[in-house]
Structures are given as structure tokens and as C-alpha cells.
Design a protein around this motif. Structure first.
Motif, short mmCIF file in Angstrom:
data_model
loop_
_atom_site.label_atom_id
_atom_site.label_comp_id
_atom_site.label_asym_id
_atom_site.label_seq_id
_atom_site.Cartn_x
_atom_site.Cartn_y
_atom_site.Cartn_z
N ASN A 293 28.54 40.87 19.88
CA ASN A 293 29.61 40.66 20.85
C ASN A 293 30.90 41.34 20.42
O ASN A 293 31.99 40.89 20.76
N GLU A 294 30.78 42.39 19.67
CA GLU A 294 31.97 43.02 19.13
C GLU A 294 32.25 44.37 19.77
O GLU A 294 32.90 45.23 19.20
N GLY A 295 31.75 44.59 20.98
CA GLY A 295 32.01 45.84 21.66
C GLY A 295 31.09 46.95 21.19
O GLY A 295 29.99 46.70 20.68
N ASN A 296 31.52 48.18 21.37
CA ASN A 296 30.70 49.33 21.00
C ASN A 296 30.48 49.36 19.49
O ASN A 296 31.34 48.97 18.71
N VAL A 297 29.32 49.88 19.11
CA VAL A 297 28.95 49.95 17.69
C VAL A 297 28.77 51.42 17.32
O VAL A 297 28.06 52.15 18.00
N VAL A 298 29.40 51.83 16.23
CA VAL A 298 29.25 53.20 15.73
C VAL A 298 28.45 53.16 14.43
O VAL A 298 28.79 52.42 13.50
N LYS A 299 27.39 53.94 14.40
CA LYS A 299 26.56 54.04 13.20
C LYS A 299 26.52 55.49 12.73
O LYS A 299 26.62 56.43 13.53
N GLN A 300 26.33 55.65 11.43
CA GLN A 300 26.25 56.99 10.86
C GLN A 300 24.79 57.36 10.60
O GLN A 300 24.00 56.54 10.14
N PHE A 301 24.45 58.60 10.94
CA PHE A 301 23.09 59.10 10.76
C PHE A 301 23.12 60.38 9.93
O PHE A 301 24.11 61.13 9.97
N ILE A 302 22.05 60.62 9.20
CA ILE A 302 21.87 61.92 8.58
C ILE A 302 20.97 62.75 9.48
O ILE A 302 20.03 62.23 10.08
#
Length: 500
Positions: A293-302
């Protein structure tokens, strides 16, 4: 021969703010979902140590590069907590280096056929594992490969096509969600049911695979996922049909082949199966994200090379190497858990165990899938039997495979102070190629470096430091030695059967 021109004045942001990633359907192991960035490149959730280790090996050990998946850098991907939550999206403003790399290509040209530029005619097709390329040869391959990946994504026609796919996929997702709300069980129930099915030692597809290679030109596209014809492969879970709740991203629509051959995107996938393990980790991850419930999620990928590129029927064997799988920063609970898994599997005695497999059974025109739970149950004889099953009678691969394994062992033995804890060795070949085909080969690649150690690592905070820290990774070498022994035995036994 088709040639695509780069235009240093073209800004991808004038067409879209970003591009969606696509599910990677040949994932046989791991705990987090992989995504497809382009036809030639995939995205894997980033672990800081793994990214550092790729960069370190590239700078210090070019002799090992032919046995790695080519590392292309880091990406930031955004998961939207709205109707677009299905797939992560690479936002251009959050990935400035990616666009800088594209702009740096200027007005160069790149051939999109089977040959590369005139200076490096076969550098992407040559089997570098058959010899020892020097650093310059490796760098040339890296440069050419990166150009092609960028072209597949950022040239104007490719980008417009991808945006159309995204639009169509979101429309179909909305329709699917409406149908699920009234006619199908909740996704949570499917996740619970998936694991027991995947624990079976042999998961078979229920329909034959169309062995005809898919065109690299893009057909009439009505969705974001891969397209197949009426004989499309499905797993025994039958998730892609019969009203299942599986995400639209993994479904396979029938392709009427009303193709638009003018497209230059060419990242549309081959006719390959959707591995049920990849489906499971994707759905589990999607469910977790939807509960936030914290809005958009940004994840890092290789960003890594797709080792199944240009393979019609990918036969993949994931082998977890070594007899220690806990890292140097593990706590006691993790150490005991990983030690128990090793002791109670072939990892302890052989230094290797099966962590996942998919193989195309050409006589039956179907794929078989195996997961890591099956691999943990095998004894030494069962391990050898599964190697036989993986080859499916293609014993002509063994002499080349032994040559590559011996070469890799010599390199690993020279790497003093390195540890490849919990890493895997991938074996890959094309089950759709005739055995006498000149480009029918078996590939050997090292992957999964999140727990690896280099001689330059600071040992002060290690909770479980390596034994004999100045020597090579003896557990990894034991695993290679066991593979050489088993494949040699298989080859010799077959020769005795066929000899007069």
C-alpha cells in the motif's frame, strides 16, 4: 539483408516515457522472476554483490567471459500500483545511462541478419568456449552485442510497436480481471495449488510443441505476451487455458499469422514453452506487490544476455555447484539450513545437484519440466539418470561438453581466493536442431553470483569465512569433476551398446 540506421537526433522519449518488461518464459530455477528486456537480453532482480562480481570478473578475468552471461548494466524498473501493475516498466528518466548508451551510437549502422558488421562478421555466433579468446575479442563481442540490444529496443519502429503491445495488453488485462471477478477462483488459491504440482519429479506438457520456428518478423499482435498457433505448448498445470487465473502476461493466444513483416522490432519470442516454475515465481511476486500500500514500487535489475536467444526448443539444465551454499555473511540459521540441504542431496558427495530442468522430447514432441525439489531427492544414480534424460539421446554433445568442462575447470583452478558459493552452471542446447546441424551446440555458462567471494573482498566481517582462503574453490571443482565423470560414463556406456 536488413539494416537499421541509428539517428543521433531521435529521442525515444518523444514516443513513450518508458517501455514495459516482458516475462521470461524459460526460467527453470531461482526465487524471483526474470523479465525480457529485448530479444537478446533479460532482466534479473539485482543483488549488489552479484552486480559487483560481474564487473570485477569482466575487468580482471577476461578468460572467464566466454563462460558467463554477458553483463550489460543496471536498470531501474517501476511497478505501478494501478491497472498497470502487471509488468514493471523501464522509465527513461530513471535510466539516463541507458539512453546515453543509445545516443552514443550516433549514425552508425548495424546489420540485423545473421552476420555482424564487416569488422566482426561472426563474433556473435562463434562458440568462444571452444577456444581461449583474448581480451580484445571479448571486448569486440561485447560492443557488438550491446549495439544490437539497444537497436532492438530503441529504434523508432521497435518502440512504437512495443507501445502498441502495452496498450493492447492493458485493455485485455482489464477484461480478464472482470472475468476473473465473476467466474474464477482467487489468485491466492492458484499459488497455493502450484507448489504441490511443481514438486512432482516430472512435469510434462499436455500438448505437442509446434516445431516450426517462429518468424522473427512481428505478427499481428493483440497482446503483450508470446504468440503460438493451435498446437501451442502448455504445462501440465494447463494454466494458459480452461479459465485459469494465471496472469495474462503468460497466456498464449492462437496466432492467425496475419503478419506485418515490415516491423523492425524483431524481439518477438520464438515458439517456446512457458516453464511452470517461472510462472510460479512470477505470480508469487505479483501477488506480494499487489498487497503493498505504499504506491509505486521501483526495483533494480541487472541486464544480462539471454542465453536462449535464437533457440527454437531450449533445453536448459540448472546445476547448483559446490558443496557449500551459504554465504560468508550468513547467520547460523541459514548456515544450518543450507548445510542440511547439501548433506541430504548429491551436493555433499558430488559437489553438484540439479536445480531445475526443461528438455524437449523430440520423439514425443513435448517438453518435460523438473524443479529443484526433484533435484534434492536424487541419489547419485538418479542424478546420472537425469543427465541422460536431459540429453534425450543427443550424445553427440558429450565430447564438446567434456572439452568445455575441462577448460572451465582449468580456469577455476587458477582463480586463487575465489569462492562461487550457491552459484549455478547452466547447460543449454537447442532440442529443435538436427544432430548433424553445424550450429547444433551445447553451451556452458556460470550464473548466480550473489554469494560469491573474490580475493579483494574485506574479510573482517565474514561470519563464515572460506576454508583455505588462498586456494581455489575446491567444492566447485568437485562439481565439475563429477559432471565430467558422469558424462564420460554415459558416453562410454552408449558406445559399448552400439559397438558390434
Amino acid at each position: 539483408m536488413e539494416t537499421t540506421e541509428y539517428n543521433d537526433n531521435f529521442d525515444p522519449k518523444c514516443i513513450a516515457s518508458g517501455i514495459p518488461l516482458l516475462p521470461f518464459t524459460n526460467q527453470v530455477g531461482g526465487h524471483t522472476p526474470f523479465f525480457r528486456f529485448s530479444k537478446r537480453a533479460i532482466c534479473k532482480p539485482a543483488a549488489p554483490k552479484e552486480q559487483e562480481f560481474y564487473v570485477y570478473l569482466e575487468s580482471n578475468h577476461p578468460e572467464l567471459l566466454p563462460f558467463l552471461s554477458q553483463y550489460l548494466g543496471l536498470l531501474n524498473a517501476t511497478y505501478y500500483q494501478d491497472s498497470r501493475a502487471l509488468l514493471p516498466e523501464v522509465i527513461f528518466d530513471d535510466n539516463e545511462q541507458l539512453l546515453k548508451d543509445w545516443y552514443s551510437l550516433g549514425n552508425q549502422q548495424i546489420d540485423r541478419g545473421t552476420a555482424a558488421t564487416a569488422a566482426t562478421p561472426d563474433i556473435l555466433n562463434d562458440d568462444f568456449q571452444q577456444w581461449s579468446p583474448n581480451a580484445d575479442e571479448c571486448n569486440s563481442r561485447f560492443t557488438e552485442f550491446r549495439k544490437r540490444v539497444l537497436c532492438e529496443v530503441f529504434n523508432p519502429s521497435a518502440l512504437r510497436e512495443r507501445m502498441k503491445l502495452q496498450h493492447d495488453a492493458l485493455e485485455q488485462q482489464e477484461l480478464q480481471q472482470q472475468q476473473e471477478a465473476s467466474a474464477t477462483p482467487a489468485i491466492e488459491k492458484m499459488i497455493i495449488q502450484l507448489k504441490p504440482v511443481l514438486n512432482e519429479s516430472n512435469v510434462k506438457s499436455t500438448e505437442p510443441l509446434c516445431t516450426e520456428p517462429a518468424s522473427l518478423t512481428t505478427p499481428s499482435l493483440s497482446s503483450l505476451h508470446e504468440h503460438q498457433n493451435d498446437e501451442a505448448i502448455t504445462s501440465s498445470l494447463d494454466i494458459s487455458r480452461k479459465g485459469s487465473t494465471t496472469s495474462h502476461a503468460f497466456n498464449h493466444d492462437d496466432d492467425n499469422d496475419n503478419a506485418s513483416s515490415a516491423s523492425s522490432a524483431r524481439w518477438q519470442l520464438r515458439r517456446t514453452p512457458t516453464n511452470p516454475w517461472g510462472q510460479q515465481v512470477y505470480e508469487r511476486d505479483r501477488l506480494k506487490l499487489q498487497q503493498l500500500n505504499e504506491g509505486n514500487v521501483v526495483k533494480q535489475f541487472i541486464l544480462l544476455e539471454d542465453l536462449t536467444d535464437n533457440i527454437q526448443c531450449p533445453c536448459v539444465l540448472d546445476l547448483k555447484m559446490g558443496n557449500r551454499h551459504y554465504g560468508v555473511f550468513s547467520n547460523e540459521v541459514k548456515m544450518k539450513s543450507q548445510t542440511s540441504k547439501c548433506i541430504n542431496s548429491t551436493s555433499h558427495q558430488l559437489g553438484v545437484r540439479i536445480c531445475g530442468m526443461q528438455v524437449y522430447k523430440r520423439d514425443e514432441k513435448r517438453f518435460d519440466f523438473h524443479d529443484k525439489y526433484m533435484g534434492r531427492l536424487l541419489d547419485e544414480e538418479g542424478f546420472k539418470k537425469n543427465l541422460v534424460d536431459y540429453l534425450d539421446g543427443r550424445l553427440n554433445h558429450i565430447p564438446v561438453l567434456l572439452k568445455k568442462l575441462n577448460r572451465l575447470a582449468r580456469i577455476i583452478r587458477s582463480l586463487k581466493g575465489y569462492r562461487f558459493y550457491a552459484s549455478s552452471l547452466l547447460l543449454i542446447y537447442d532440442g529443435g536442431k538436427p544432430e548433424n546441424s553445424k550450429d547444433c551446440r551445447i553451451d556452458v555458462r556460470m550464473i548466480d553470483f550473489a554469494k560469491c567471494v573474490s580475493p579483494d573482498d574485506d574479510t573482517a566481517n565474514f561470519t563464515y569465512p572460506p576454508e583455505n582462503p588462498d586456494g581455489p574453490d575446491e567444492g566447485y571443482l568437485l562439481g565439475i569433476s563429477s559432471l565430467i565423470e558422469k558424462f564420460t560414463d554415459i558416453h562410454n556406456e552408449q558406445q559399448r551398446k552400439t559397438s558390434p
